[in-house]
Design an enzyme around this catalytic site. Structure first.
Site, PDB file in Angstrom:
ATOM      1  N   ASP A 464       2.439   5.531  -2.520  1.00 37.11           N
ATOM      2  CA  ASP A 464       1.056   5.116  -2.762  1.00 37.11           C
ATOM      3  C   ASP A 464       0.236   6.267  -3.339  1.00 37.11           C
ATOM      4  O   ASP A 464       0.665   7.445  -3.293  1.00 37.11           O
ATOM      5  CB  ASP A 464       0.436   4.647  -1.433  1.00 37.11           C
ATOM      6  CG  ASP A 464      -0.512   3.480  -1.611  1.00 37.11           C
ATOM      7  OD1 ASP A 464      -1.098   3.361  -2.706  1.00 37.11           O
ATOM      8  OD2 ASP A 464      -0.677   2.698  -0.664  1.00 37.11           O
ATOM      9  N   ASP A 534      -3.814  -5.301  -4.282  1.00 41.92           N
ATOM     10  CA  ASP A 534      -4.022  -5.501  -2.842  1.00 41.92           C
ATOM     11  C   ASP A 534      -4.534  -6.902  -2.580  1.00 41.92           C
ATOM     12  O   ASP A 534      -4.563  -7.350  -1.439  1.00 41.92           O
ATOM     13  CB  ASP A 534      -5.021  -4.475  -2.297  1.00 41.92           C
ATOM     14  CG  ASP A 534      -4.349  -3.143  -2.020  1.00 41.92           C
ATOM     15  OD1 ASP A 534      -3.108  -3.099  -2.029  1.00 41.92           O
ATOM     16  OD2 ASP A 534      -5.067  -2.149  -1.798  1.00 41.92           O
TER      17      ASP A 534
HETATM   18  C1  GLA Z   1      -3.295   1.011  -0.292  1.00 38.41           C
HETATM   19  C2  GLA Z   1      -2.215   0.044  -0.703  1.00 38.41           C
HETATM   20  C3  GLA Z   1      -1.955  -0.943   0.410  1.00 38.41           C
HETATM   21  C4  GLA Z   1      -1.581  -0.210   1.685  1.00 38.41           C
HETATM   22  C5  GLA Z   1      -2.646   0.809   2.026  1.00 38.41           C
HETATM   23  C6  GLA Z   1      -2.224   1.677   3.176  1.00 38.41           C
HETATM   24  O1  GLA Z   1      -4.512   0.370  -0.188  1.00 38.41           O
HETATM   25  O2  GLA Z   1      -2.551  -0.598  -1.881  1.00 38.41           O
HETATM   26  O3  GLA Z   1      -0.931  -1.845   0.052  1.00 38.41           O
HETATM   27  O4  GLA Z   1      -0.337   0.401   1.533  1.00 38.41           O
HETATM   28  O5  GLA Z   1      -2.951   1.645   0.935  1.00 38.41           O
HETATM   29  O6  GLA Z   1      -3.206   2.569   3.526  1.00 38.41           O
END
Ligand code: GLA
Length: 747
Positions: A464, A534
């Site tokens: 990430d 997301d």
């Molecule tokens: C980001 C990612 C999510 C998740 C969060 C975890 O927002 O896009 O899918 O993994 O971080 O903190």
């Protein structure tokens, strides 16, 4: 990972050069980029389009002399024009004048792709520029990039360094590009190119595809169509800041430029150093957007997506299910549940390390939080093995928090300008590490390498990156290299990924960056997939995945079934519709199964089973987009067909339940073998009575001429009816001999 290596080098055959009068063709099976060289000036681009049959001088003769466009215009003479390269010589001279510096060379690499290199040099100063064109015959893609070498004794400062330029001519050219923001990735924008400069750019520093995208489609024959008209597709392979420009004049002449964003990025090229730009991939279709996308998909899967030719495991990710509240029993329960539903992999998301109970601390402190996981990662991989699923883990290696042991120990490792306070992001404390610093690169490499080496059963990493560059400044780079930070940051990132991939070639790695911030071919050669968004709402995903499919194959797009109400839109979409949408991509789940009813778990189990039967076609097949969500026709429809055209999957989603909306209930299909016969089976069926054509056989020609009429509502018991409808039809080639009762079941 699969960057081509050159095996044999040979000069362009003299006969070719002579016969075609210094024409330099860069050819794929169906397309050709034609350059023209002359002994005193840099080459021109004469043509990009369908392969030219016969004597190439036809093209040259058909192009009026005044219309010859320099293949790589440089700043200097006639500075009112747009240039691809500008620099300052050690003596302050800001002009360049490029001349041929030898014969163009052509070399075939071990993948059978041909690289044409055209060496140029400044007329007076010791600066050399090589234009490169790498043709992928089977995929109809040509990559272009430039090497700029300082052969002098003093540094030269580069101030603009495009990867390539492509001229095209059309008085009704349309540009399709992607735009968006967090939770709204992959929107398609279509606009006519009018006189002036159209600029598409991203300066996030890390997440370069949340907003604008470094890929475009240019339709030359009016409004874009999926099936007709000439289309040029372009994708810049770069994970950092970029700028794409189309300069249009009042007579339909256009110049398309793409490259690293030059703003605040002056680069000091040292004596003996070569600056290689990122690659720009071009494709051409004379049958609309659909073919251009399929070209990108084939090329992407083959060369620029890690393990792009392999199907991928069906996973459950813990994020939307439990967020930071992870612990051993919950992880084991989720593993058990995904195993029971037929899934193959469980991914533990954020919250497993340091004191990471929310997003305000601990990035960089990659030690297991034993309060939550007393038996460490090993305990989890043991549990996964027992349940017959693989194990994956979340990391965010480029980042730290001001509230972390790492930052307390190494405050000089974060991006920060001199005499400024740090600027913090997510959770009020997130900071970006300075990847231009080799020590930071080593730290990142060692962290991930150790995690994988100590836990060889980790099969998947969700990588990430949840912050942009929030303050421009490196505590590592010297004063006279501060302007190189963006470029060096991305070199650092690539170098870490190169090293990791060298040692861990088989691990599946997802590129996530606050959702879809890392959908770019400049990173995907190291990553197997990207997290689209997301926003897991099925409706929103129809749009996002559609837009991204312009350039990226389904195998690269994480597409998960999540809970209702959706955690971003709070929309309540029935499970069948959610499953059907997720099954258009790389299927996974993002949900706490324990919160689902047994009936819903059973439905998902059956859907996963069905997906296994079509996974290869969806992930590795050819995509045909039939009805676009962006046309607001109340319906979205698409299909995939596998390479031998033995199996196809047709999807139909009703997106508007307003009775005034004229529904597209029948769409001609595409991509089938017209001479083959296909049996139709509905997948994920919920209707009380089957569709009239269930189990029936139709000719490919009939299906492509007429399609099948969709029953626009689900036939359910009163009280169970829903205001959503979706259909997934499996089409399987029948080996039996015709004749069949063609189309008898269709209106
Ligand atoms: C980001 C990612 C999510 C998740 C969060 C975890 O927002 O896009 O899918 O993994 O971080 O903190």
């Amino acid at each position: 990972m699969k960057r081509a290596s050159i095996l044999a080098t040979f000069l362009l055959p003299a006969a070719l050069a002579a016969a075609s009068g210094r024409l330099i063709p860069v050819s794929t099976l169906n397309t050709m980029l034609l350059l023209e060289a002359d002994s005193v000036s840099a080459p021109y681009i004469l043509y990009y389009g369908p392969s030219v049959e016969g004597d190439l001088s036809q093209v040259s003769l058909s192009a009026p002399e005044g219309e010859r466009i320099g293949a790589y215009p440089v700043f200097g003479n006639y500075p009112e024009g747009e240039s691809a390269l500008s620099l300052t010589m050690p003596d302050g001279n800001m002009t360049l004048e490029l001349r041929p510096a030898g014969q163009p060379e052509s070399a075939v690499n071990n993948d059978g792709n041909t690289l044409v290199s055209i060496p140029l040099a400044d007329k007076h100063y010791p600066v050399a520029v090589t234009l490169n064109y790498l043709a992928y015959p089977k995929e109809d893609v040509i990559e272009t990039w430039v090497d700029i070498t300082n052969n002098g004794k003093k540094p030269v400062t580069l101030t603009r360094f495009e990867s390539g330029m492509l001229p095209f001519r059309s008085t009704d050219a349309w540009l399709a590009s992607l735009y968006g923001t967090w939770a709204n990735e992959g929107r398609v924008n279509n606009e006519r190119l009018t006189p002036g400069m159209k600029v598409i750019q991203n300066k996030d520093g890390v997440r370069n595809s949340h907003t604008a995208h470094a890929e475009v489609m240019i339709s030359l024959d009016g409004k874009p169509s999926e099936t007709s008209g000439r289309v040029i597709g372009a994708a810049l392979l770069y994970g950092g800041n970029y700028r794409l420009r189309v300069n249009t004049d009042d007579h339909g002449r256009h110049q398309f430029f793409a490259g690293i964003h030059p703003e605040e990025s002056a680069y000091r090229l040292m004596p003996g150093e070569t600056f290689t730009t990122p690659r720009l991939a071009l494709t051409f279709s004379d049958t609309g957007l659909g073919e251009a996308s399929r070209n990108f998909h084939r090329w992407g899967r083959q060369y620029h997506v890690a393990h792009g030719t392999e199907v991928n495991p069906i996973l459950l990710n813990s994020w939307e299910g439990v967020y930071f509240n992870i612990d051993e029993p919950k992880m084991a329960q989720m593993m058990q549940d995904i195993a029971d539903m037929g899934g193959e992999l469980f991914v533990m998301d954020d919250g497993w390390f340091g004191r990471r109970d929310d997003d305000s601390s601990s990035l960089g402190d990659w030690e297991v939080d034993t309060r939550k996981l007393p038996n460490g990662i090993k305990g989890l991989t043991d549990e996964a093995r027992k349940r017959g699923v693989k194990f994956g883990i979340w990391v965010e290696p480029e980042m730290t928090n001001s509230n972390s042991e790492l930052y307390r120990k190494h405050p000089d490792w974060v991006l920060k300008a001199a005499n400024r306070d740090i600027v913090e992001g997510r959770g009020g404390t997130q900071l970006v590490l300075d990847l231009s610093n080799p020590q930071v690169q080593d730290f990142m490499f060692n962290m991930v390498d150790t995690l994988l080496a100590n836990n060889p059963e980790i099969a998947y990493v969700k990588w990430d990156a949840n912050a942009p560059v929030m303050q421009y400044g490196s505590q590592y780079l010297p004063a006279d290299r501060q302007s190189e930070l963006s470029i060096r940051f991305h070199r650092g990132f690539r170098s870490v990924m190169d090293r990791l991939r060298e040692k861990h070639p088989d691990v599946i790695i997802q590129a996530c960056a606050s959702g879809g911030g890392r959908a770019n071919y400049g990173v995907l050669d190291h990553f197997d997939e990207f997290w689209v968004s997301d926003n897991t709402d099925a409706f929103q995903r129809l749009g996002a995945q559609w837009g991204l499919s312009y350039f990226f194959p389904a195998v690269a797009m994480g597409s998960h079934i999540s809970a209702v109400p959706n955690h971003t839109t709070f929309r309540v979409v029935p499970l069948k519709f959610r499953c059907d949408v997720a099954m258009t991509g790389r299927l996974g789940m993002e949900i706490q199964p324990r919160d689902m009813s047994q009936a819903d778990r059973d439905f998902c189990k059956a859907a996963i089973e069905a997906y296994k039967g079509i996974r290869e076609t969806v992930q590795l097949g050819d995509l045909y987009r039939l009805v676009s969500p962006f046309d607001n026709r109340g319906v979205v429809s698409l299909m995939y067909v596998n390479a031998p055209k033995d199996q196809a999957v047709y999807y139909w989603f009703r997106t508007n339940n307003d009775y005034s909306a004229p529904l597209v209930t029948r769409t001609p299909m595409q991509g089938l073998d017209p001479d083959a016969y296909y049996k139709v089976t509905e997948l994920n069926a919920i209707d009380l009575k089957p569709l009239p054509y269930e189990g029936q056989v139709f000719s490919g020609k009939f299906l492509m001429d007429n399609g099948l009429e969709m029953r626009p509502n689900h036939d359910l018991e009163w009280g169970k009816k829903v205001d959503y409808c979706s259909r997934v039809l499996l089409l399987e080639r029948q080996r039996l001999t015709p004749p069949y009762n063609e189309g008898s079941n269709c209106r």
